[in-house]
Design an enzyme around this catalytic site. Structure first.
Site, PDB file in Angstrom:
ATOM      1  N   ASP A 127     -29.230  15.786  -9.181  1.00  0.00           N
ATOM      2  CA  ASP A 127     -28.816  17.195  -9.203  1.00  0.00           C
ATOM      3  C   ASP A 127     -27.402  17.336  -9.747  1.00  0.00           C
ATOM      4  O   ASP A 127     -26.463  16.715  -9.233  1.00  0.00           O
ATOM      5  CB  ASP A 127     -28.866  17.793  -7.796  1.00  0.00           C
TER       6      ASP A 127
ATOM      7  N   ASP B  76     -26.960   9.789 -10.552  1.00  0.00           N
ATOM      8  CA  ASP B  76     -27.249  10.887  -9.638  1.00  0.00           C
ATOM      9  C   ASP B  76     -28.214  11.844 -10.355  1.00  0.00           C
ATOM     10  O   ASP B  76     -28.358  11.787 -11.584  1.00  0.00           O
ATOM     11  CB  ASP B  76     -25.936  11.587  -9.271  1.00  0.00           C
TER      12      ASP B  76
END
Length: 257
Positions: free
Chosen positions: A12, A10
């Protein structure tokens, strides 16, 4: 910790917050590449094209090729181009998603009564008009699908509203649940990531900061999972979650510890 052939990251809250890399992220990714691991960057965020995310990672000292980046715009566009080539879409979303859809032959229409799908995504210009258009389209028989389910997005100092609010508004006025979400934790996204890596899920680990998307997707796909505490999830939330990760790390630095 155990080494894996493939790492799905991932963005953010996992590799960066705002315009700053998470401490240790550049060194961790460089070491994983040195070991020969395959890397995929996987974000639900649809408000920039993949090239922008790759450029940001490189700017922050994290080597990334644009081909290694998948976001929810790409997943949605590929899904519709496979299952409904040339479909007419009323879009609640921003221009990078619209452009991704157009690139794959999907037609964006302004008339809600002339669409086959209402596609709901993160839209920072969400208005009453768009909500009412979605209502009329769905009442007219359009299918209701969305890019991703995230309620918020982590930013320095907290969180901001994400697509969950737009999905909730459309569900509220139509009385219908969203039919399909293509982004994390969907198996549609898992398949895109595995295609990129060229590996089966059991040789990969999903690394992210969200229990309900990153950890859920990894566990349901048969991947190992590592939750990092640099984003939206706190350690005390893990105990009550049905999607418990294999590892809980203070940051991605723990992957090579």
């Amino acid at each position: 910790m155990k080494r894996y052939a493939g790492y799905v990251f991932d963005l953010d809250g996992t590799l960066y917050l705002g315009d700053h890399a998470i401490p240790g992220a550049p060194e961790t990714l460089a070491e994983l590449r040195r070991r020969g691991a395959r890397i995929a960057f996987l974000s639900n965020k649809p408000i920039e094209p993949a090239a922008s995310y790759a450029a940001k990672l490189n700017r922050l000292g994290i080597q990334a090729a644009v081909e290694e980046v998948i976001n929810s715009s790409i997943v949605m566009a590929r899904y519709l181009s496979r299952t409904a080539p040339g479909a007419r879409v009323y879009l609640i979303g921003e221009e990078p998603l619209a452009e991704e859809l157009r690139k794959r032959g999907i037609r964006i229409v302004a008339d809600p009564l002339d669409c086959e799908y209402v596609v709901v995504s993160w839209d920072r210009q969400f208005t009453y008009q768009k909500l009412n258009d979605a209502l009329q389209a769905i009442r007219n028989g359009a299918r209701f699908i969305a890019t991703h389910p995230d309620r918020t997005c982590p930013v320095p100092g907290g969180e901001v509203a994400d697509v969950g609010g737009m999905i909730g508004a459309v569900e509220g006025v139509t009385g219908k649940k969203v039919e399909l979400i293509t982004g994390k934790p969907s198996p549609i996204t898992v398949q895109e990531a595995m295609n990129l890596l060229g590996l089966p899920p059991d040789q990969c680990i999903m690394v992210g900061d969200r229990l309900e998307t990153d950890m859920r997707m990894g566990r349901e796909a048969g991947m190992a999972t590592a939750l990092v505490l640099t984003g939206v999830t706190r350690r005390e939330q893990v105990e009550s979650s049905p999607w418990k990760p294999d590892y809980v790390l203070e940051s991605v630095r723990g992957l090579i510890g």
